[in-house]
Structure formats: structure tokens, C-alpha cells
Design an enzyme around this catalytic site. Structure first.
Site, mmCIF file in Angstrom:
data_model
loop_
_atom_site.group_PDB
_atom_site.id
_atom_site.type_symbol
_atom_site.label_atom_id
_atom_site.label_comp_id
_atom_site.label_asym_id
_atom_site.label_seq_id
_atom_site.Cartn_x
_atom_site.Cartn_y
_atom_site.Cartn_z
ATOM 1 N N HIS A 157 17.844 88.439 51.079
ATOM 2 C CA HIS A 157 17.975 89.645 50.258
ATOM 3 C C HIS A 157 16.690 90.476 50.372
ATOM 4 O O HIS A 157 15.581 89.920 50.453
ATOM 5 C CB HIS A 157 18.135 89.282 48.783
ATOM 6 C CG HIS A 157 19.504 88.795 48.382
ATOM 7 N ND1 HIS A 157 20.556 88.682 49.238
ATOM 8 C CD2 HIS A 157 19.974 88.400 47.160
ATOM 9 C CE1 HIS A 157 21.629 88.238 48.581
ATOM 10 N NE2 HIS A 157 21.297 88.050 47.317
ATOM 11 N N VAL A 210 24.682 76.736 49.263
ATOM 12 C CA VAL A 210 23.515 76.332 48.459
ATOM 13 C C VAL A 210 23.381 74.809 48.462
ATOM 14 O O VAL A 210 22.277 74.267 48.596
ATOM 15 C CB VAL A 210 23.625 76.880 47.016
ATOM 16 C CG1 VAL A 210 22.489 76.352 46.142
ATOM 17 C CG2 VAL A 210 23.614 78.412 47.024
ATOM 18 N N ARG A 270 39.113 67.993 47.256
ATOM 19 C CA ARG A 270 39.420 68.573 48.573
ATOM 20 C C ARG A 270 38.394 68.157 49.637
ATOM 21 O O ARG A 270 38.705 67.959 50.798
ATOM 22 C CB ARG A 270 39.435 70.103 48.429
ATOM 23 C CG ARG A 270 40.135 70.859 49.519
ATOM 24 C CD ARG A 270 40.474 72.272 49.057
ATOM 25 N NE ARG A 270 39.541 72.799 48.063
ATOM 26 C CZ ARG A 270 38.531 73.610 48.332
ATOM 27 N NH1 ARG A 270 38.290 73.973 49.568
ATOM 28 N NH2 ARG A 270 37.758 74.062 47.359
ATOM 29 N N SER A 271 37.128 68.034 49.223
ATOM 30 C CA SER A 271 36.069 67.718 50.199
ATOM 31 C C SER A 271 35.686 66.238 50.210
ATOM 32 O O SER A 271 34.921 65.797 51.075
ATOM 33 C CB SER A 271 34.807 68.526 49.879
ATOM 34 O OG SER A 271 35.090 69.890 49.938
ATOM 35 N N THR A 304 29.039 70.893 49.512
ATOM 36 C CA THR A 304 29.571 71.438 50.776
ATOM 37 C C THR A 304 29.346 72.943 50.901
ATOM 38 O O THR A 304 29.562 73.520 51.959
ATOM 39 C CB THR A 304 31.086 71.151 50.908
ATOM 40 O OG1 THR A 304 31.728 71.682 49.741
ATOM 41 C CG2 THR A 304 31.366 69.669 51.013
ATOM 42 N N GLY A 305 28.932 73.592 49.808
ATOM 43 C CA GLY A 305 28.690 75.042 49.858
ATOM 44 C C GLY A 305 27.354 75.359 50.508
ATOM 45 O O GLY A 305 26.547 74.462 50.798
ATOM 46 N N SER A 346 25.282 85.903 52.176
ATOM 47 C CA SER A 346 25.163 84.536 51.648
ATOM 48 C C SER A 346 25.242 84.490 50.130
ATOM 49 O O SER A 346 25.551 83.439 49.569
ATOM 50 C CB SER A 346 23.837 83.908 52.098
ATOM 51 O OG SER A 346 22.761 84.706 51.647
ATOM 52 N N CYS A 363 19.452 84.899 42.484
ATOM 53 C CA CYS A 363 18.627 85.084 43.671
ATOM 54 C C CYS A 363 17.805 86.384 43.641
ATOM 55 O O CYS A 363 16.610 86.389 43.961
ATOM 56 C CB CYS A 363 19.505 85.073 44.911
ATOM 57 S SG CYS A 363 21.038 85.988 44.707
ATOM 58 N N ARG A 389 22.048 80.696 31.714
ATOM 59 C CA ARG A 389 20.785 81.426 31.929
ATOM 60 C C ARG A 389 20.322 82.212 30.707
ATOM 61 O O ARG A 389 19.133 82.406 30.514
ATOM 62 C CB ARG A 389 20.945 82.412 33.093
ATOM 63 C CG ARG A 389 20.951 81.743 34.440
ATOM 64 C CD ARG A 389 21.027 82.775 35.537
ATOM 65 N NE ARG A 389 21.330 82.135 36.805
ATOM 66 C CZ ARG A 389 22.014 82.708 37.792
ATOM 67 N NH1 ARG A 389 22.459 83.944 37.661
ATOM 68 N NH2 ARG A 389 22.253 82.055 38.899
#
Ligand code: 2RA
Length: 343
Positions: free
Chosen positions: A250, A13, A40-41, A10-11, A166, A136, A106
Site C-alpha cells: 500500500h 495473511v 474446506r481446507s 490458508t489465506g 492484497s 493495514c 479494534r
């Protein structure tokens, strides 16, 4: 045909991940991804390019029983730390590629950090089912810098970023829009909750946590991740990361010193035809990368290429711009899966 799950659907991304998969029906097949999110979603119906899809409550055992080919994680680092590795193995003994958009893994030496056009082979080398998607800011710069590094060997980078709302997800974009609307309507701007200062008509030189060396984590990510993706410890990087009131692309001003002689024309030649990169550099006619033009576009744009006034023939300055949600997140992740699926 690939079986795909998107966790954190739902975000901002997550939504782009579903769109990027749909844009590659010929690779992944027409079956829609399964969409997972928090309780919640769960039950919400999302409009997607596949048609309306109902959000399923995340439950690790459910996912492990489904033997997905690819699971995309667009969740917090803590959630990834808990779930990413367990999700790479299924109850029936098969493996799943998990592509994690958080920073949790990462910097782990046994987890590949991948920009597919640059170091896709590190997945096979590390024999890892868990793959980290870069930050990003790094992914966007790396698209322009890696071909230059290959030809001219970059020694030093000074990077100043102009990062869109974003990067703080859908709530960040909404806070920017709400603040702008209130201002235009002559109303008091709502209190800033996502950003440390009001973002409309402002810029905020502080993204992510402050580190002991005075740099922010966002700034150090550019250094740590560039070196890991380029597979070198020899590039020195100094970054300043700034949030500005743009929505989803960006931009980054980059000064570099190279080992070999370099010129703006040589950079244009070097970047010509490189996948995922376009040169837009005709400043006399106002042609250069700008966030509005780069929003919703897959390619990273490079322009304002000029000889360095500091490093002379051993350096250039340039400006890059890319969609934060696409190359900076969802598209990069889906291109990794696409290459794996094509294998
Ligand atoms: C930001 N880099 O722009 C982060 C998002 N990954 O805040």
C-alpha cells in the site's frame, strides 16, 4: 519455546504469519505452529518454511485444550467476534494471547490496538489477553507518523491511499492477475467478483462499506485507529481510500499540519534510525517509496518529503509505502507476540 496456532492459515495473511514466525526461530523456537482453517481446507498440506504442514479443522475445544502461548487469527470479523475472547482462556485455566487481525475488536475501549513500536505498553495497561492488530493502511502510516507526532505534534492529517489488491486477500490478488493476463493475451477479462469494478488498468475510490457521513469504513479506520494508537483525540483526519492495481504494498500520500514548526530536513532527522522505518528521499535521482520496492520488505519507506504549500512552516507533505501483508498485517502481529515472548 512458544506454542503457536495460526487460524485462517490458508489465506494471504495466514501464509505470511507462518513465514514471519519462522523468521524468528530464535524467539519462538523451532517447533512449527499448528495451522487451523475451515473444514474446506482441513487435510490440505501446505508448503511452509518449517516443511510441509497439514491443515487442521478449526474446533474451539481443540484449541482451548492445547494451551497455546499465542493464537493468531486471520479470519473474518464475525468469526473473531464469536471465538476471539473464548480462545484467551484454556481448559486447564491458563491464558493465551490472541492477536486478531480482523476489525471486530479494534474499537473496543478495553482491547488494545497495537503497533508494537508505538504503544506496546497498552497491552499491560489494559491487562488484556486479546490484542487487536490495526488495519493495514493505519499501521503503515503510523510507523512514519508517530515519531513526527512525538516531536512536532500533528494536528491534522489528509491521507490519500493507493491500496494494493492484497488488501482483499488472495482472491483479490488472483482477480487482478487473471484480469491482467487475459488483457495481455487479447482475451476478455474475467468478470470482477471481488472488486466492485475491474481492477486491472483502473483505480477504485471505494474500499469497504459506505458510512452515513459519506466516507467509507476504510477511510474512517485511518481516523479511528490513528487516534487510538497515538492515544489522542486531538488529531483530525480526513482520508480517501483508493484501490489500485498493485499486488501487495500500500502507498499513501499524506499532508499534515503540525503544532510546532517543521521542515523536510527535520523530518528526515526525526525518522533517522527509527525501527521499522527507512527514509528513501532523493527524488532528483528517482529515489522514493514505490510499491514494488516495498513488497516483501519489513520496513515502511518514507519519501517525497516537502514543505507544505498550504500550512507553510507548520506542515509537510510526504509519501509512505509498506507491504500490506507484512507491516499491514502479519509482521505487525508477530512483532507483538515477539515482544510479549521476550518479556
Ligand atoms: C484493504 N484495509 O486494503 C484492507 C485490508 N485490511 O482492503
Amino acid at each position: 519455546m512458544s506454542k503457536i496456532a495460526v487460524v485462517g492459515c490458508t489465506g494471504a495473511v495466514g501464509i505470511e504469519l507462518v513465514k514471519c514466525c519462522h523468521a524468528r526461530l530464535s524467539v519462538f523456537g523451532t517447533e512449527s505452529p499448528d495451522l487451523y482453517a475451515s473444514p474446506r481446507s482441513a487435510g490440505k498440506v501446505l508448503d511452509t518454511p518449517y516443511g510441509p504442514l497439514t491443515v487442521i479443522e478449526f474446533n474451539i475445544e481443540t484449541l482451548k485444550s492445547k494451551s497455546y502461548d499465542f493464537i493468531f487469527l486471520a479470519v473474518s470479523g464475525d468469526f473473531s467476534l464469536k471465538n476471539a475472547i473464548p480462545l484467551t482462556t484454556n481448559v486447564n485455566g491458563t491464558d493465551t494471547y490472541v492477536i486478531d487481525n480482523s476489525s471486530a475488536y479494534r474499537y473496543h475501549s478495553d482491547v488494545p490496538l497495537v503497533v508494537p513500536e508505538i504503544n506496546f505498553d497498552s497491552i499491560a495497561q489494559m491487562n488484556s489477553k486479546l490484542i487487536a492488530n490495526p488495519n493495514c493502511t493505519t499501521a503503515i502510516a503510523a510507523m512514519a507518523l508517530y515519531p513526527i507526532h512525538q516531536q512536532f505534534k500533528i494536528k491534522k492529517l489528509i491521507v490519500s491511499t493507493y491500496q494494493a489488491a492484497s488488501g482483499a486477500g488472495e482472491p483479490g490478488m488472483q482477480e487482478l492477475l487473471d484480469g491482467c493476463k487475459a488483457h495481455v493475451n487479447g482475451e476478455t477479462m474475467p468478470e470482477n467478483k471481488i472488486f466492485s469494478h475491474p481492477l486491472p488498468f483502473n483505480c477504485i475510490p471505494m474500499i469497504d462499506k459506505l458510512q452515513d457521513n459519506g466516507y467509507t469504513k476504510e477511510e474512517m479506520k485511518v481516523a479511528w485507529e490513528t487516534r487510538k494508537i497515538f492515544r489522542t483525540d486531538d488529531i483530525k483526519v480526513s482520508a480517501t481510500a483508493v484501490r489500485i492495481p498493485t499486488l501487495r504494498a500500500h502507498a499513501e500520500a499524506i499532508t499534515m499540519e503540525t503544532e510546532k514548526d517543521i521542515s523536510p530536513m527535520a523530518v528526515v532527522e526525526c525518522l533517522k534510525g527509527k525501527p521499522g522505518v527507512v527514509v528513501e528521499d532523493d527524488p532528483a535521482n528517482n529515489v522514493f517509496p514505490v510499491p514494488l520496492n516495498c513488497s516483501g520488505r519489513d520496513e515502511v519507506s518514507v519519501g517525497r518529503i516537502r514543505q507544505s504549500l498550504i500550512f507553510d512552516e507548520k506542515g509537510v507533505d510526504l509519501f509512505v509505502c509498506g507491504d500490506q501483508l507484512l507491516r499491514g498485517a502479519a509482521l505487525n502481529a508477530v512483532l507483538i507476540a515477539e515482544k510479549l515472548a521476550q518479556k
